[in-house]
Design an enzyme around this catalytic site. Structure first.
Site, PDB file in Angstrom:
ATOM      1  N   VAL A 246      28.207  12.725  64.496  1.00 31.73           N
ATOM      2  CA  VAL A 246      28.052  14.145  64.167  1.00 31.73           C
ATOM      3  C   VAL A 246      27.147  14.262  62.952  1.00 31.73           C
ATOM      4  O   VAL A 246      27.565  14.015  61.822  1.00 31.73           O
ATOM      5  CB  VAL A 246      29.451  14.761  63.901  1.00 31.73           C
ATOM      6  CG1 VAL A 246      29.338  16.222  63.533  1.00 31.73           C
ATOM      7  CG2 VAL A 246      30.333  14.587  65.127  1.00 31.73           C
ATOM      8  N   HIS A 247      25.889  14.562  63.169  1.00 30.82           N
ATOM      9  CA  HIS A 247      24.860  14.442  62.136  1.00 30.82           C
ATOM     10  C   HIS A 247      24.747  15.675  61.217  1.00 30.82           C
ATOM     11  O   HIS A 247      24.842  15.578  60.004  1.00 30.82           O
ATOM     12  CB  HIS A 247      23.497  14.212  62.808  1.00 30.82           C
ATOM     13  CG  HIS A 247      23.472  13.051  63.727  1.00 30.82           C
ATOM     14  ND1 HIS A 247      23.273  11.757  63.310  1.00 30.82           N
ATOM     15  CD2 HIS A 247      23.641  12.988  65.079  1.00 30.82           C
ATOM     16  CE1 HIS A 247      23.298  10.936  64.353  1.00 30.82           C
ATOM     17  NE2 HIS A 247      23.526  11.661  65.445  1.00 30.82           N
TER      18      HIS A 247
END
Ligand code: RIB
Ligand code: CA
Length: 319
Positions: A246-247
């Site tokens: 999850v950037h």
């Protein structure tokens, strides 16, 4: 005083988590959103932003960006984010139209209206920010700060062997942004893959989102759960197991709080001509170029602390 953001994103599953996080924060004002083509084509991104912002109560200008990158032919990540960009989620038709201005013009207008106050947050390709620099070269000195999710510094890519998605989609734009913002009042903060890939959602986090959605809570809770479940399916198919990188939310939460990671200065530039390495973000760790640093690179990520902060913020805000 809240921190005021312009969010330029290619919504996208993790972009949606980041926008939802911002909407849940009392210490944040979202002044505008720019829809940039990337994970999915710009019209799908724009629809996602309009629908999501309406559900989140973000009644702000949302401007559609350019049709494609400055030079690079179009490419999309519908395998990763789903054909419409939010996985299995079904969003209602937005009832509000987008702002008539271009994404680039919205960057310029908001920065001119709030000199020294607006924080830029780029969670997708840099196309529209680069176009904004053509309109207003003073943009780096009008913005309070710029935070970017992008790049992979001496770390494998996630798009090409050496390139990260947001840079790979529009390398010319990314190079122009890094070059021009090297003269900004404060260097841009760059959250590259070696930092953001430390944020891994496990089944626990997916279950928390599903539980929130099942509690008849906010409609966005169901959207996030359905989107993130698709993201898990992609990561499993891509060999990472039942997880998800999850950037965008890490870069976003650091921009809001200054927490969950440290930064260090580094001269970073973008390879444009490499037959094997086009779109690579190259970091000059040994100072061989003799150039000043161009970014503050996110390091020392406190991932467990951040994941708990993100989920708690969403569970509290999306009730
Ligand atoms: O490489 C990850 C980045 O590319 C994230 O911003 C994701 O949303 C995609 O845009
Ligand atoms: Ca993104």
């Amino acid at each position: 005083m809240p921190t005021t953001f312009l969010v330029d994103c290619d919504t996208g599953i993790d972009d949606a988590l980041a926008l939802s996080y911002l909407a849940c924060r009392d210490d944040v004002e979202v002044a505008g959103i720019v829809s940039t083509g990337g994970n999915v084509p710009v019209d799908a991104v724009h629809r996602n932003n309009l629908a999501l912002a309406e559900l989140l109560g973000l009644t702000v200008p949302i401007a559609r960006g350019a049709d494609q990158a400055l030079v690079e032919p179009p490419m999309y990540a519908d395998d990763t984010h789903g054909p419409q960009g939010l996985g299995h989620a079904v969003l209602p038709e937005p009832s509000r139209a987008g702002d008539p201005r271009s994404g680039a013009q919205l960057w310029v207008d908001l920065a001119r209206e709030r000199p020294g106050e607006l924080v830029g947050l780029v969670l997708g390709p840099h196309t529209n920010l680069a176009l904004a620099l053509e309109i207003e070269p003073e943009l780096p000195r009008l913005l309070k700060r710029l935070h970017i999710m992008g790049g992979a510094i001496n770390h494998r890519g996630n798009t090409g062997p050496t390139s990260e998605w947001n840079i790979a989609v529009d390398p010319e734009a990314a190079q122009r942004v890094l070059t021009e913002f090297a003269t900004a009042l404060r260097l841009p903060v760059l959250g590259a893959l070696q930092a953001t890939e430390q944020i891994v959602f496990t089944a626990t986090e997916l279950e928390r989102l599903e539980h929130l959605a099942a509690a008849d809570s906010h409609p966005v809770a169901r959207i996030l759960a359905d989107a993130v479940r698709f993201y898990f399916e992609f990561h499993r198919a891509d060999g990472f197991g039942w997880t998800a990188h999850v950037h965008d939310p890490l870069v976003t939460a650091h921009a809001v709080t200054g927490e969950f990671a440290s930064t260090r200065p580094l001269a970073v530039d973008v390879e444009l001509a490499g037959t094997l390495t086009r779109g690579q973000t190259v970091g000059d760790e040994l100072g061989r170029w003799g150039r000043e640093a161009t970014v503050e690179l996110l390091t020392a990520v406190r991932s467990a602390e951040f994941v708990e902060h993100l989920l708690t913020t969403l569970e509290t805000g999306l009730r």
